[in-house]
Design a protein around this motif. Structure first.
Motif, PDB file in Angstrom:
ATOM      1  N   GLU A  71      -8.945   3.036  -6.793  1.00 33.41           N
ATOM      2  CA  GLU A  71     -10.007   3.803  -6.138  1.00 33.41           C
ATOM      3  C   GLU A  71     -10.673   2.831  -5.190  1.00 33.41           C
ATOM      4  OE1 GLU A  71     -12.673   5.837  -8.808  1.00 33.41           O
ATOM      5  OE2 GLU A  71     -14.247   5.929  -7.288  1.00 33.41           O
ATOM      6  N   TYR A  97      -2.807  -1.796   5.458  1.00 39.34           N
ATOM      7  CA  TYR A  97      -3.351  -0.637   4.756  1.00 39.34           C
ATOM      8  C   TYR A  97      -4.602  -0.109   5.454  1.00 39.34           C
ATOM      9  CZ  TYR A  97      -6.344  -4.184   2.488  1.00 39.34           C
ATOM     10  OH  TYR A  97      -7.210  -5.204   2.242  1.00 39.34           O
ATOM     11  N   GLU A  98      -4.987   1.115   5.066  1.00 37.10           N
ATOM     12  CA  GLU A  98      -6.083   1.806   5.747  1.00 37.10           C
ATOM     13  C   GLU A  98      -7.418   1.086   5.571  1.00 37.10           C
ATOM     14  OE1 GLU A  98      -6.773   5.792   4.264  1.00 37.10           O
ATOM     15  OE2 GLU A  98      -8.448   6.118   5.633  1.00 37.10           O
ATOM     16  N   TYR A 153       0.844  -1.190   0.000  1.00 39.08           N
ATOM     17  CA  TYR A 153       0.000   0.000   0.000  1.00 39.08           C
ATOM     18  C   TYR A 153       0.882   1.244   0.000  1.00 39.08           C
ATOM     19  CZ  TYR A 153      -3.122   3.379   2.383  1.00 39.08           C
ATOM     20  OH  TYR A 153      -3.844   4.474   2.753  1.00 39.08           O
ATOM     21  N   GLU A 155      -2.675   7.399   0.217  1.00 38.58           N
ATOM     22  CA  GLU A 155      -3.580   8.188  -0.610  1.00 38.58           C
ATOM     23  C   GLU A 155      -2.785   9.106  -1.543  1.00 38.58           C
ATOM     24  OE1 GLU A 155      -7.438  11.169  -0.045  1.00 38.58           O
ATOM     25  OE2 GLU A 155      -6.224  10.645   1.680  1.00 38.58           O
ATOM     26  N   VAL A 184     -12.593   2.906   1.800  1.00 42.26           N
ATOM     27  CA  VAL A 184     -11.751   2.484   2.921  1.00 42.26           C
ATOM     28  C   VAL A 184     -12.570   2.054   4.145  1.00 42.26           C
ATOM     29  CG1 VAL A 184      -9.850   3.947   2.147  1.00 42.26           C
ATOM     30  CG2 VAL A 184     -11.375   4.768   3.965  1.00 42.26           C
ATOM     31  N   TYR A 237      -3.532   8.530  10.778  1.00 44.90           N
ATOM     32  CA  TYR A 237      -4.125   7.649   9.778  1.00 44.90           C
ATOM     33  C   TYR A 237      -4.591   6.384  10.498  1.00 44.90           C
ATOM     34  CZ  TYR A 237       0.586   5.582   9.953  1.00 44.90           C
ATOM     35  OH  TYR A 237       1.767   5.021  10.374  1.00 44.90           O
ATOM     36  N   ARG A 260      -1.917  12.471  -2.935  1.00 40.55           N
ATOM     37  CA  ARG A 260      -2.117  13.827  -2.412  1.00 40.55           C
ATOM     38  C   ARG A 260      -1.345  14.806  -3.277  1.00 40.55           C
ATOM     39  NH1 ARG A 260       0.342  14.258   2.451  1.00 40.55           N
ATOM     40  NH2 ARG A 260       1.803  12.683   1.721  1.00 40.55           N
ATOM     41  N   HIS A 281      -2.663   2.964  -9.569  1.00 40.73           N
ATOM     42  CA  HIS A 281      -3.659   3.617  -8.713  1.00 40.73           C
ATOM     43  C   HIS A 281      -4.843   2.702  -8.465  1.00 40.73           C
ATOM     44  CE1 HIS A 281      -1.676   7.388  -8.770  1.00 40.73           C
ATOM     45  NE2 HIS A 281      -1.775   7.546 -10.090  1.00 40.73           N
ATOM     46  N   LYS A 331     -11.338   6.750  -1.640  1.00 39.40           N
ATOM     47  CA  LYS A 331     -10.077   7.459  -1.858  1.00 39.40           C
ATOM     48  C   LYS A 331      -9.338   6.914  -3.071  1.00 39.40           C
ATOM     49  CE  LYS A 331      -9.617   8.475   3.023  1.00 39.40           C
ATOM     50  NZ  LYS A 331      -8.760   8.572   4.208  1.00 39.40           N
ATOM     51  N   GLU A 391      -5.699   5.944  -4.355  1.00 44.28           N
ATOM     52  CA  GLU A 391      -4.491   5.544  -3.637  1.00 44.28           C
ATOM     53  C   GLU A 391      -3.395   5.068  -4.577  1.00 44.28           C
ATOM     54  OE1 GLU A 391      -6.714   3.668   0.283  1.00 44.28           O
ATOM     55  OE2 GLU A 391      -6.331   2.351  -1.410  1.00 44.28           O
ATOM     56  N   ARG A 395      -2.717  13.987   7.033  1.00 47.68           N
ATOM     57  CA  ARG A 395      -3.475  13.097   6.156  1.00 47.68           C
ATOM     58  C   ARG A 395      -4.950  13.463   6.256  1.00 47.68           C
ATOM     59  NH1 ARG A 395       0.772  12.474   4.732  1.00 47.68           N
ATOM     60  NH2 ARG A 395       2.116  10.640   4.636  1.00 47.68           N
TER      61      ARG A 395
END
Ligand SMILES: Cc1cc2nc3c(=O)[nH]c(=O)nc-3n(C[C@H](O)[C@H](O)[C@H](O)COP(=O)(O)OP(=O)(O)OC[C@H]3O[C@@H](n4cnc5c(N)ncnc54)[C@H](O)[C@@H]3O)c2cc1C
Lengths: 90, 413
Positions: free
Chosen positions: A66, B298-299, A19, A22, A69, B252, A24, A64, A50, A52, A43
């Motif tokens: 989408e 991961y989140e 991972y 995100e 989360v 986070y 940014r 990438h 999101k 990522e 963050r």
């Protein structure tokens, strides 16, 4: 085993991926120190859908995703430059 | 005793009053509103009332008290951290823990077991030695020991861990302990309640009223409350609440999972942690092995748990204790850990006047429950950061003065 679809290699076990956080936008290089610090550390921790960065380790592919989360559901994945960077885009 | 039991079995009267009152409606204003009825919120309420005489306080909890990370953690208490700020802070917490049961008149099952952080590589041994020296310098009981000491304390261990991760040494921390987490929430809750604090469960803060940079009140699903001081102690929900006051933070959220085995006769006395095998384990008073691993990679902002976790952790447990292969896993769960880039918490005042933050505890805030209550109640009462939390302010990120605790905080809880 959860699967994630690498845009190059197709669906692979999620354990093959790293991972990258995100996506940014980076502030301009002449921004103030506090602005830069916010970019480096802060963050948008709030839940939602999101865009990522993910990395497929076996093939060295950055791409990438989408992802929702909260539900941990991947909506789409694409190579940089080949898809919309907007949530809900294609 | 038998007579008492019989008498209450026959009567309709409950032998003991409930742990705390259930106020049925919110008042229109409070001196302090605490968001989050976990250990941190409740201990802050307790010390606000007990030490600072501020009793017109409401604790608002969206679910039930202790239902967040307070009731989901693996209850390891220790103070062998890496930075002077961290060590001083946790050391004060360990001191407070020792007489909390007496303070509450409630058995917290606080059990001093000793804590080994196992080193399987030369670089881990070096980190352990570094931590031992920092700890000793700051007066914390911590030492580097050899594999023989690990084997003596836990004879069942396979010291080679299946041959592929031999234990070369360990950081031994004698004060390492475990406690019953629910009782911590109840003890602080009851103590706060008896001093006049109101605890409102099923009450969710939905928005915060900020005018001219100052907190004016909070909106909840049970109505509006006017207040000038809000303490936010919501662990994995922190980004949602800071968003309500327009603040961003480095926090986070990743899930942290845990599981317990079926109960067994007592055989594991110490608490064992292995960074290389991603394990921490202790045996509870009920005989269950309480086990955790590292953060999910991961989140995810929910408390879903995964089979991957159980498989991975079980495999590593078997490296260490092959004889457990027939033992069943009874339960697993997850909590939302509020992580920071330097693995140290974010505590104290914020750019929004009257909005105080107790957050960023991630994987290691249970042990800090008492000292957080002490220092945050001081900070809220005096509108001045308590000296022990100076190294943990939100502003440290703007000045790049991080409080690096990663070496002592990851996996090792
Ligand atoms: C699996 C796991 C293992 C852990 N192991 C350890 C360990 O061994 N040792 C250790 O020291 N720490 C450990 N921790 C970390 C520790 O559990 C937490 O840091 C600590 O319990 C945080 O306490 P708290 O009171 O701040 O948060 P919580 O107990 O999570 O309380 C926050 C409360 O806020 C409520 N809330 C959220 N939003 C709102 C809202 N808008 N309105 C009203 N209420 C709201 C939530 O419902 C929740 O009850 C572990 C955590 C996990 C998940």
């Amino acid at each position: 085993m959860k699967l994630l679809t690498c845009p190059v290699n197709g669906p692979r076990p999620v354990s093959e991926f790293v991972y990258g956080g995100e996506v940014r936008p980076m502030p301009a290089s002449d921004c103030s120190d506090p602005e830069w610090a916010r970019y480096v550390f802060h963050r948008s921790g709030i839940p939602g859908i999101k865009i990522e960065w993910w990395y497929h380790t076996a093939s060295g592919t950055w791409f990438h995703a989408e992802r929702d989360v909260v539900a941990d559901r991947v909506i789409r994945t694409w190579l940089p430059g080949e898809g919309s960077m907007e949530v809900g885009g294609a | 005793m038998a007579y008492q039991l019989l008498r209450f079995a026959l009567s309709r009267e409950h032998p003991e009053p409930r742990m705390f009152r259930r106020p049925d409606r919110l008042k229109s204003s409070y001196d302090v509103v605490i968001i989050g009825g976990g250990g941190h919120g409740l201990s802050s309420a307790y010390y606000l009332a007990r030490d600072h005489g501020i009793r017109n306080v409401a604790v608002l909890e969206r679910g039930y008290i202790g239902g967040g990370n307070t009731g989901r953690n693996t209850t390891i208490i220790r103070s062998n951290y890496l930075t002077p700020e961290g060590v001083a802070f946790y050391d004060e917490s360990v001191r407070l823990w020792q007489d909390l049961s007496a303070d509450f008149d409630l058995n917290l099952f606080y059990a001093n077991r000793g804590h080994f952080t196992l080193a399987h590589t030369d670089s881990a041994v070096r980190t352990m030695r570094w931590r031992a020296e920092v700890n000793k310098h700051l007066g914390v009981d911590s030492e580097l020991v050899g594999p023989d000491a690990v084997k003596a304390a836990s004879p069942q261990i396979d010291i080679t861990c299946g041959g592929h991760a031999p234990i070369l040494g360990a950081l031994y921390h004698a004060p390492g302990s475990i406690a019953r987490h629910d009782a911590v929430a109840w003890g602080y809750g009851r103590g706060a309640d008896r001093r006049g604090v109101e605890i409102h469960q099923k009450t969710e803060v939905t928005a915060i009223d900020v005018q001219g940079g100052k907190v004016r009140g909070v909106h909840t699903n049970q109505g509006y409350i006017a207040t000038n001081k809000v303490l936010c102690a919501v662990a994995g929900f922190t980004p949602r609440v800071t968003h309500m006051v327009g603040l961003t933070t480095p926090i986070y959220v990743h899930p942290l999972q845990a599981m317990v085995s079926e109960p067994m006769k007592p055989w594991l006395d110490p608490i064992l942690v292995s960074g290389s095998l991603h394990i921490y384990v202790s045996q509870s008073a009920r005989g269950e092995l309480v086990m955790g691993a590292s953060l999910d990679p991961y989140e995810v902002q929910s408390t879903r748990s995964t089979l991957d976790f159980v498989e991975g952790l079980s495999a590593h447990m078997l490296d260490m204790f092959p004889f457990l292969s027939n033992v069943r896993v009874n339960r697993q769960w997850a909590g939302m850990a509020d992580m920071t880039p330097d693995f140290a918490p974010i505590l104290g005042k914020t750019p929004v006047e009257g909005f105080y933050l107790d957050a960023g505890w991630g994987t290691c805030g249970f042990k800090a429950t008492p000292v957080c209550g002490k220092t945050m109640s001081y900070t809220v009462a005096n509108d001045r950061n308590h000296p022990l939390i100076e190294g943990f302010n939100l502003s440290r990120f703007e000045t790049y003065q991080l409080t690096g605790e990663k070496g002592a905080a990851s996996v090792g809880h």
